[in-house]
Write an enzyme that holds these catalytic residues in place. Structure first.
Site, mmCIF file in Angstrom:
data_model
loop_
_atom_site.group_PDB
_atom_site.id
_atom_site.type_symbol
_atom_site.label_atom_id
_atom_site.label_comp_id
_atom_site.label_asym_id
_atom_site.label_seq_id
_atom_site.Cartn_x
_atom_site.Cartn_y
_atom_site.Cartn_z
ATOM 1 N N PRO A 133 12.338 66.276 60.078
ATOM 2 C CA PRO A 133 13.328 65.204 60.510
ATOM 3 C C PRO A 133 13.568 65.360 62.123
ATOM 4 O O PRO A 133 13.786 66.225 62.614
ATOM 5 C CB PRO A 133 14.421 65.532 59.552
ATOM 6 C CG PRO A 133 14.368 66.905 59.500
ATOM 7 C CD PRO A 133 13.094 67.292 59.302
ATOM 8 N N MET A 134 13.495 63.974 62.475
ATOM 9 C CA MET A 134 13.735 64.083 64.081
ATOM 10 C C MET A 134 14.479 62.799 64.343
ATOM 11 O O MET A 134 14.128 61.684 64.123
ATOM 12 C CB MET A 134 12.354 63.845 65.076
ATOM 13 C CG MET A 134 11.537 65.606 64.887
ATOM 14 S SD MET A 134 9.933 65.275 66.029
ATOM 15 C CE MET A 134 8.797 64.408 64.564
ATOM 16 N N ALA A 135 15.582 63.060 65.036
ATOM 17 C CA ALA A 135 16.554 61.798 65.324
ATOM 18 C C ALA A 135 15.859 61.019 66.121
ATOM 19 O O ALA A 135 15.340 61.212 67.192
ATOM 20 C CB ALA A 135 17.706 62.794 66.142
ATOM 21 N N CYS A 160 19.140 73.038 64.179
ATOM 22 C CA CYS A 160 19.255 72.094 65.362
ATOM 23 C C CYS A 160 20.010 72.999 66.415
ATOM 24 O O CYS A 160 21.036 73.556 66.436
ATOM 25 C CB CYS A 160 20.322 71.011 65.011
ATOM 26 S SG CYS A 160 20.544 69.775 66.640
ATOM 27 N N LYS A 165 16.077 74.388 56.469
ATOM 28 C CA LYS A 165 15.424 74.657 57.468
ATOM 29 C C LYS A 165 16.151 75.356 58.539
ATOM 30 O O LYS A 165 17.481 74.884 58.762
ATOM 31 C CB LYS A 165 14.936 73.350 58.110
ATOM 32 C CG LYS A 165 13.853 73.267 59.451
ATOM 33 C CD LYS A 165 13.146 72.142 59.660
ATOM 34 C CE LYS A 165 12.370 72.125 60.846
ATOM 35 N NZ LYS A 165 13.096 72.166 62.086
ATOM 36 N N HIS A 193 11.767 77.558 62.109
ATOM 37 C CA HIS A 193 11.159 77.368 63.378
ATOM 38 C C HIS A 193 11.321 78.575 64.044
ATOM 39 O O HIS A 193 12.239 79.433 64.219
ATOM 40 C CB HIS A 193 12.013 76.352 64.069
ATOM 41 C CG HIS A 193 11.557 75.763 65.124
ATOM 42 N ND1 HIS A 193 11.781 74.561 65.778
ATOM 43 C CD2 HIS A 193 10.898 76.380 66.290
ATOM 44 C CE1 HIS A 193 11.379 74.494 66.957
ATOM 45 N NE2 HIS A 193 10.538 75.534 67.175
ATOM 46 N N GLY A 253 6.754 75.110 64.410
ATOM 47 C CA GLY A 253 6.793 75.361 65.747
ATOM 48 C C GLY A 253 5.283 75.644 66.408
ATOM 49 O O GLY A 253 4.442 76.299 65.784
ATOM 50 N N ASP A 254 5.024 74.601 67.432
ATOM 51 C CA ASP A 254 3.836 74.903 67.978
ATOM 52 C C ASP A 254 2.477 74.310 67.167
ATOM 53 O O ASP A 254 1.381 74.973 67.364
ATOM 54 C CB ASP A 254 3.487 76.232 68.716
ATOM 55 C CG ASP A 254 4.472 76.260 69.711
ATOM 56 O OD1 ASP A 254 5.321 75.470 70.319
ATOM 57 O OD2 ASP A 254 4.433 77.601 70.146
#
Length: 393
Positions: free
Chosen positions: A32-34, A117, A159, A189, A222-223
């Site tokens: 999920p990304m704002a 976050c 997460k 992450h 991550g990455d």
């Protein structure tokens, strides 16, 4: 879309991801990304490959208060097989009420809790990646959310990040607490809050979490900039699936590459500029639908995607500037038609990291937050009033 063959990739013997009663055949999750993973972008990604596509993070308080924006965030297309929602909150009662609402009103099939976050406006209130430091608060939120989700048979996942910084790591303990509380999976992450998105993700931490939690699915984040990165993460860490965030910005076709890689196929998408332009215009049209035919708002939202879509492609500076301020679909069409649409895929220049990584910084935290792993009286009082209508990745 141009599809080319890469050097043969041996098929991973990775079974479908099982989250409670939900089976994710391709063990890939859209993080999920704002402002990014709205229904328009999720549709684009789904059209290329399989996986679980999570909506933008929504705050528990905003959802309970039924703000129009929170209800838009949790809306899903009718053909989304799994309606996945991510909640953020710092108060167990409010988080519990939000989960109860999603269950009782049949608004979700899967719920994820955000403990990752790193955005200052979140961590300075004790939320996101700062929250697992307080064991009592973290435990109360997870247990309350799992209890409410289980009433509807919904799998609940979390997460998180490694911790606040390298001196205040929380991921192993938080993972065990989450497992013992009944979560369906844990995603990590491989960065601390202090790293923000800078430096390299620590995949060795993901491997340690996988080893520490052999009895539930562990997901790595991550990455992951390419399908090959995802395959390498699985092999190096033993995770049950991968979570993809910034790597798909401006590249929804990455999910097609991911599915192909997990199936052992060497087919990869390598779009020329014409195909990218077509994708951008379709994304914009879908955004207009997402925002209730409010073309101005939709085009304002699409602007941030332009640099990601055209990374590495030959686009003049003046034209890039106009694309970054595009006001209408008609103007977007005119600008895209000015591109040299016969240009081929530029190769590595269009791949790799995208978006702002930021730089390592001291996390913003509540007063005396690191003095103890338990909430003190003042912090407990502040938490009750700390819910904010915020959104972060």
């Amino acid at each position: 879309m141009t599809v080319v063959a890469t050097p043969p990739t041996p098929k991973l013997e990775l079974p479908p991801l099982q989250l409670g009663g939900i089976t994710v055949d391709t063990p890939v999750i859209l993080a999920p990304m704002a402002g990014i993973t709205n229904s328009a972008f999720r549709r684009l990604c789904r059209e290329y490959g399989g996986g679980l596509y999570v909506a933008e993070m929504v705050t528990s308080r905003a959802l309970v208060e039924r703000t129009p924006e929170s209800l838009r965030i949790i809306s899903h297309d009718e053909d989304e097989k799994v309606r996945s929602v991510q909640l953020y909150g710092v108060d167990p009662k409010t988080v519990g009420a939000a989960v109860r609402m999603l269950v009782e009103e049949d608004r979700a099939d899967h719920i994820d809790l955000n403990f990752g976050c790193p955005v200052p406006k979140v961590t300075r209130r004790g939320g996101g990646s700062a929250l697992p430091w307080k064991i009592d608060l973290f435990t109360a939120i997870v247990q309350t959310a799992v209890k409410e989700a289980s009433k509807g048979g919904l799998p609940l996942t979390i997460k998180m990040r490694k911790g606040i910084d390298e001196d205040h790591l929380t991921y192993l303990e938080a993972g065990r607490i989450a497992r013992d509380s009944g979560v369906a999976a844990v995603a990590l992450h491989g960065r601390t809050a202090a790293q923000f998105y800078s430096g390299q993700a620590d995949w060795s931490a993901i491997a340690r979490l996988r080893e520490a939690l052999p009895d539930i699915p562990v997901l790595g984040n991550g990455d992951i900039w390419s399908a090959e990165d995802a395959v390498r993460m699985v092999r190096e860490t033993g995770v049950d699936g991968v979570v993809v965030g910034r790597g798909c910005q401006g590249r929804p076709w990455l999910f097609g590459d991911l599915q192909a890689a997990f199936e052992g196929s060497d087919q990869r998408h390598r779009p020329g500029l014409r195909q990218v332009a077509e994708g951008v215009y379709r994304h914009a049209e879908l955004m207009v639908e997402t925002f209730g035919n409010d073309e101005y708002k939709a085009l304002r939202e699409i602007r941030k995607h332009m640099a990601w879509y055209f990374k590495g492609y030959v686009v003049g500076g003046e034209l890039r500037a106009k694309l970054a301020t595009v006001p209408t679909l008609a103007v977007l069409r005119e600008l895209l038609d000015q591109l040299d649409l016969d240009l081929p895929y530029p190769g590595v220049d269009s791949e790799g990291p995208r978006g702002r990584a930021g730089s390592p910084k001291r996390p913003a935290l509540p007063k005396d937050w690191l003095d103890s792993r338990q909430l003190n009286a003042e912090q407990s009082a502040d938490i009750a009033a700390a819910e904010l209508d915020v959104s972060g990745g």
